[in-house]
Design an enzyme around this catalytic site. Structure first.
Site, mmCIF file in Angstrom:
data_model
loop_
_atom_site.group_PDB
_atom_site.id
_atom_site.type_symbol
_atom_site.label_atom_id
_atom_site.label_comp_id
_atom_site.label_asym_id
_atom_site.label_seq_id
_atom_site.Cartn_x
_atom_site.Cartn_y
_atom_site.Cartn_z
ATOM 1 N N ASP A 1 -2.640 2.570 -7.714
ATOM 2 C CA ASP A 1 -1.489 2.933 -8.546
ATOM 3 C C ASP A 1 -1.724 4.236 -9.296
ATOM 4 O O ASP A 1 -0.805 5.043 -9.475
ATOM 5 C CB ASP A 1 -1.182 1.818 -9.540
ATOM 6 C CG ASP A 1 -0.641 0.568 -8.868
ATOM 7 O OD1 ASP A 1 -0.541 0.563 -7.628
ATOM 8 O OD2 ASP A 1 -0.330 -0.401 -9.581
ATOM 9 N N ASN B 1 -13.896 12.380 13.334
ATOM 10 C CA ASN B 1 -14.597 11.755 12.216
ATOM 11 C C ASN B 1 -15.833 11.023 12.729
ATOM 12 O O ASN B 1 -15.758 10.302 13.729
ATOM 13 C CB ASN B 1 -13.699 10.750 11.491
ATOM 14 C CG ASN B 1 -12.508 11.394 10.824
ATOM 15 O OD1 ASN B 1 -12.407 12.617 10.743
ATOM 16 N ND2 ASN B 1 -11.591 10.578 10.337
ATOM 17 N N ASN C 1 -4.226 9.945 11.400
ATOM 18 C CA ASN C 1 -5.636 9.781 11.095
ATOM 19 C C ASN C 1 -6.162 8.473 11.671
ATOM 20 O O ASN C 1 -5.623 7.405 11.406
ATOM 21 C CB ASN C 1 -5.861 9.756 9.585
ATOM 22 C CG ASN C 1 -7.328 9.534 9.239
ATOM 23 O OD1 ASN C 1 -8.152 10.418 9.386
ATOM 24 N ND2 ASN C 1 -7.665 8.317 8.804
ATOM 25 N N GLN D 1 -5.240 7.673 -1.315
ATOM 26 C CA GLN D 1 -6.524 7.448 -1.960
ATOM 27 C C GLN D 1 -6.716 8.250 -3.243
ATOM 28 O O GLN D 1 -7.585 7.920 -4.048
ATOM 29 C CB GLN D 1 -7.655 7.753 -0.977
ATOM 30 C CG GLN D 1 -7.696 6.774 0.182
ATOM 31 C CD GLN D 1 -8.763 7.115 1.193
ATOM 32 O OE1 GLN D 1 -8.526 7.871 2.129
ATOM 33 N NE2 GLN D 1 -9.947 6.563 1.014
ATOM 34 N N TYR E 1 -19.408 8.863 11.075
ATOM 35 C CA TYR E 1 -20.184 8.404 9.933
ATOM 36 C C TYR E 1 -21.552 7.855 10.321
ATOM 37 O O TYR E 1 -22.542 8.156 9.658
ATOM 38 C CB TYR E 1 -19.404 7.327 9.162
ATOM 39 C CG TYR E 1 -18.254 7.895 8.369
ATOM 40 C CD1 TYR E 1 -18.433 8.357 7.074
ATOM 41 C CD2 TYR E 1 -16.985 8.007 8.930
ATOM 42 C CE1 TYR E 1 -17.384 8.900 6.347
ATOM 43 C CE2 TYR E 1 -15.927 8.545 8.216
ATOM 44 C CZ TYR E 1 -16.131 8.992 6.924
ATOM 45 O OH TYR E 1 -15.093 9.538 6.215
ATOM 46 N N HIS F 1 -0.657 -5.021 -4.064
ATOM 47 C CA HIS F 1 0.055 -5.729 -5.126
ATOM 48 C C HIS F 1 0.271 -7.205 -4.789
ATOM 49 O O HIS F 1 0.266 -8.058 -5.684
ATOM 50 C CB HIS F 1 1.399 -5.061 -5.397
ATOM 51 C CG HIS F 1 1.274 -3.678 -5.937
ATOM 52 N ND1 HIS F 1 2.288 -2.743 -5.839
ATOM 53 C CD2 HIS F 1 0.259 -3.045 -6.568
ATOM 54 C CE1 HIS F 1 1.895 -1.610 -6.392
ATOM 55 N NE2 HIS F 1 0.659 -1.771 -6.831
#
Length: 497
Positions: free
Chosen positions: A70, A325, A184, A37, A327, A57
């Site tokens: 990229d 985690n 993760n 990221q 949210y 891509h």
């Protein structure tokens, strides 16, 4: 001072002491990112292609605005600036990930890319100079393309390749790293990548591939944990864990069916991976549900891969701590009657059998395509669920954050979110006695948010993605969080709710 003034001063002191909640001196504060990221440099300096490179891509329509990583935030070239931002923030730790294909371009240890190794050594040395503890994730969804072509996480052999990679990383970086995280959010990878098709590699076989992916990833985690125990722990004295995630679910009503749906929603995420690690084997309700449905659907065996007794023992107990985690929260009710096994579609969603909704009074993220609500109470409830179901293991929050538009610098809604969620974890730790030792905000900076591209940002720092320099600008939330870290205290955190 007269008597009235003295009494008033005592009242003020009392109010202040009730409103200010201070964490212990050993509580850790940090921020988080992941390699794909932020790094960019996708095909330079010896890095191999990974499955997200390939996905973006070849299928740009799968990502908002056809974006890719990229260049991303160009942290491969700007890591020192990022470390400086962490230092100025006052962070005790930085949770980041290694790119498997930057270190091993073809995914295997017969081809080690020294430029990639040197890059991570430079990052670790820069963190050391700032006295910032690295918490390193070995895998954050960016599988080397060569391993994807072997079947990816549907091929149990990938667990062995992961173990080889993990063992190499322990040997290369173990002098600097004392906190390792293997994988993760495996449920996110296994569902969105192999079930819904929204993430790389884009498969849509949630009733089969999602569970095969889960099986392989649990084996990969366990083997990497055991390798650390056997070869590195005595010398390096580090800790190894995994990062798990769930949305918290509250029953939509007080009915027994809605309460069951809320519990199942959590079990099919946290339980699917946590139960094998902390208790042993899949959750029984998952085994029974998928087994019964598989028979009704005409399968010869359960769609849920069965662990052998040896594998159960291999996986059980493979934790020193848990990365968690959180949210948001949703409401749960049954999708179908729980006893109905006939004519049920093959799929993870039908196995889980949960219909999600939300309370219209909840504040929603302004980024309309994100189902993200500001519900701090769910954070505390989730932490208590983990403590009660998994034996209250040591927990560090590895991600928690709020999404908004990337060019919004005065992000008062994110500040409100942070304020409420930190108060919630304070209550979980000091009132409920959850074994919590740290918190990382997701994320340090706006970055490539997977299928959302650059259309939303979770960062404390804004990044100008139109600039070749990828200029970083701290937001209001950066300075708010900076003050919390410096004081180690929260203001106006009531314990009465």
């Amino acid at each position: 001072m007269n008597l009235l003034g003295f009494v008033f001063s005592l009242f003020i002191i009392g109010v202040s002491s009730k409103c200010q909640r201070c964490f212990g001196e050993d509580f850790m504060w940090g921020a988080a990112t992941s390699a794909h990221q932020i790094e960019g440099a996708w095909n330079t300096s010896g890095k191999g292609e990974n499955v997200w490179d390939w996905f973006t891509h070849n299928y740009p329509e799968k990502v908002r605005n056809g974006s890719n990583a990229d260049i991303a935030t160009d942290s491969y070239n700007k890591y020192q600036e990022d470390v400086d931002l962490l230092g100025n923030l006052g962070a005790n730790f930085y949770r980041f990930s290694l790119s498997w294909s930057r270190i091993l371009p073809n995914g295997t240890t017969n081809n080690i890319n020294q430029e990639g190794v040197d890059y991570y050594l430079n990052v670790l040395k820069a963190l050391q100079e700032k006295n910032i503890t690295p918490i390193v994730t070995l895998y954050h969804w960016d599988l080397p393309i060569s391993l994807h072509e072997m079947g990816g996480w549907n091929n149990p052999l990938v667990a062995d390749y992961f173990n080889d990679y993990a063992t190499l990383c322990y040997s290369l970086f173990g002098d600097y790293v004392k906190y390792w995280l293997t994988l993760n959010e495996p449920i996110s990878q296994c569902y969105y990548g192999y079930g819904s098709g929204g993430h790389a590699p884009g498969y849509t076989e949630s009733g089969t591939m999602t569970y095969m992916c889960a099986y392989t990833q649990l084996l990969a985690h366990a083997k990497a944990y055991r390798s650390y125990n056997e070869t590195f722990r005595a010398k390096q004295n580090g800790k190894v864990g995994i990062v798990l995630v769930t949305l918290w679910y509250e029953p939509a009503t007080e009915s027994d069916a809605d309460k069951q749906a809320a519990e199942w929603a959590i079990q099919w995420a946290l339980g699917l991976f946590g139960h094998p690690i902390f208790i042993g084997n899949w959750p029984q309700m998952v085994i029974d549900r998928i087994g019964n449905l598989s028979v009704a659907q005409g399968f010869n065996t359960s769609r849920l891969p069965a662990f052998t007794e040896t594998e159960i023992e291999l996986i059980k107990g493979t934790y020193d701590y848990l990365g968690l985690n959180y949210y948001t929260t949703l409401l749960a009710s049954p999708l179908l009657d729980f006893t109905d096994y006939e004519n049920v579609t093959v799929g993870y969603g039908y196995d889980r059998n949960v219909l999600s909704s939300y309370d219209p009074s909840w504040t929603q993220s302004p980024v309309s395509w994100v189902t993200l609500f500001d519900v701090p109470a769910g954070f505390r409830a989730m932490l208590n669920w983990v403590a009660n179901n998994f034996g209250n293991p040591p927990v560090i929050i590895t991600e928690n954050g709020w999404s908004t538009y990337i060019d919004l610098l005065n992000d008062t809604d994110r500040i409100q979110y942070i304020k409420g969620h930190l108060c919630s974890i304070y209550k979980a730790k000091y009132v409920d006695k959850v074994n919590l030792f740290g918190y990382a905000h997701w994320s340090l900076m706006d970055n490539f948010e997977w299928s959302s591209g650059y259309s939303e940002g979770f960062g404390l720092v804004s990044v100008d993605f139109t600039s070749p320099n990828r200029t970083r600008t701290p937001k209001a939330s950066y300075y708010y969080y900076q003050k919390i870290i410096k004081s180690n205290c929260l203001e106006h955190c009531s314990l009465n709710n």
